[in-house]
Design a protein around this motif. Structure first.
Motif, PDB file in Angstrom:
ATOM      1  N   PRO A  46       0.838  -1.205   0.000  1.00 33.77           N
ATOM      2  CA  PRO A  46       0.000   0.000   0.000  1.00 33.77           C
ATOM      3  C   PRO A  46       0.874   1.256   0.000  1.00 33.77           C
ATOM      4  N   ILE A  78      -0.781  -4.327   9.718  1.00 34.83           N
ATOM      5  CA  ILE A  78      -1.141  -5.422   8.823  1.00 34.83           C
ATOM      6  C   ILE A  78      -1.583  -6.592   9.693  1.00 34.83           C
ATOM      7  N   LYS A 111     -10.719  -4.861   7.136  1.00 35.20           N
ATOM      8  CA  LYS A 111     -11.145  -3.931   6.084  1.00 35.20           C
ATOM      9  C   LYS A 111     -12.068  -2.855   6.634  1.00 35.20           C
ATOM     10  N   GLU A 137      -4.511  -3.109   6.955  1.00 35.54           N
ATOM     11  CA  GLU A 137      -4.127  -3.999   5.859  1.00 35.54           C
ATOM     12  C   GLU A 137      -4.370  -5.443   6.304  1.00 35.54           C
TER      13      GLU A 137
END
Length: 259
Positions: free
Chosen positions: A61, A183, A208, A213
């Motif tokens: 990202p 993450i 989400k 992430e």
């Protein structure tokens, strides 16, 4: 005598012209070689300075790419902190070490600094009650790769409580650690599980919905309904064999190092 002097003058003139041409030709032919060396030196300098690291970030990202760019500019490496359960391990063949090795090879330790925190047997409730999240706060990571004890919670805490506990953990971390990129990832798949795969899917939805992430490494493993997966897991399925560590690492390497 006059004729001799004239002949001598002509010979000197011809010698001068020939010598000048030879000198000119030699300088002209040397010029491209000098230019080629300069180009080569410039290219080598770019590689040494890490100018090509961007080509490996296509799966990352923008938030992580920006941190890598900052590390490249300042010379201060991006701190990647890996946190999880006993399925991680710090052995040289464990997935965190395999990932670290690949990151060092690709980006260099001057760009990414990797630390590993392993909490054997812990679940999310214990992590909250013991204020263990403070370990993450003190480490002040730029990027947190977190396996939030999903398997250790399975059948003990329950997925609703797991996600509630994770919300508490992350609220403390994001409040205290500026601009951290998180993450989330599930624990390892286990053989012929029923509810556990659904819990992994709920963790992905949670990630989400909350702007984290998510890396689903299960795609690198054999189907969890097949007996083949038993070759990747220890007898109690709580830890991994070398095959399991390799499968997990491959998914993360593909995420961090696009080939």
């Amino acid at each position: 005598m006059k004729v001799f002097v004239n002949i001598l003058a002509i010979i000197v003139l011809i010698a001068t012209i020939v010598a000048g041409k030879i000198y000119w030709d030699s300088n002209t032919s040397a010029a491209p070689a000098s230019q080629e060396k300069s180009t080569s030196d410039s290219s080598e300098s770019k590689a040494v300075s890490g100018g090509s690291w961007e080509s490996y970030t296509s799966n990352l990202p923008d938030s992580i790419v920006d941190k890598l760019a900052q590390a490249s500019e300042t010379g201060e490496p991006m701190n990647l902190m890996i946190v999880g359960s006993q399925a991680m391990s710090k052995d040289e063949n464990s997935w965190p070490m395999l990932l670290k090795e690949e990151l060092d090879k690709t980006y260099g330790s001057s760009l990414i600094d990797v630390t590993v925190y392993e909490y054997e047997g812990m679940n999310t409730l214990e992590f909250v009650r013991g204020n263990t999240y403070e370990d993450i706060v003190k480490a002040d990571p730029d990027v947190l790769l977190f396996e939030p004890f999903l398997l250790n919670d399975n059948g003990v805490v329950g997925i609703k409580n797991t996600l509630d506990n994770l919300s508490v953990i992350m609220s403390h971390i994001t409040k205290e650690v500026d601009d951290v990129v998180t993450i989330l990832q599930p624990s390892q798949p286990i053989y012929n599980a029923t509810n556990y795969p659904k819990e992994a899917k709920e963790l992905e939805v949670f990630s989400k919905e909350n702007g984290y992430e998510y890396v689903d490494h299960w795609g690198s493993w054999p189907d969890y309904t097949s007996e083949e997966i038993l070759e990747y897991l220890s007898e109690d399925q709580r830890t991994l064999t070398d095959k399991g560590h390799k499968a997990w690492s491959e998914a993360l390497i593909n995420y961090f190092v696009a080939s």
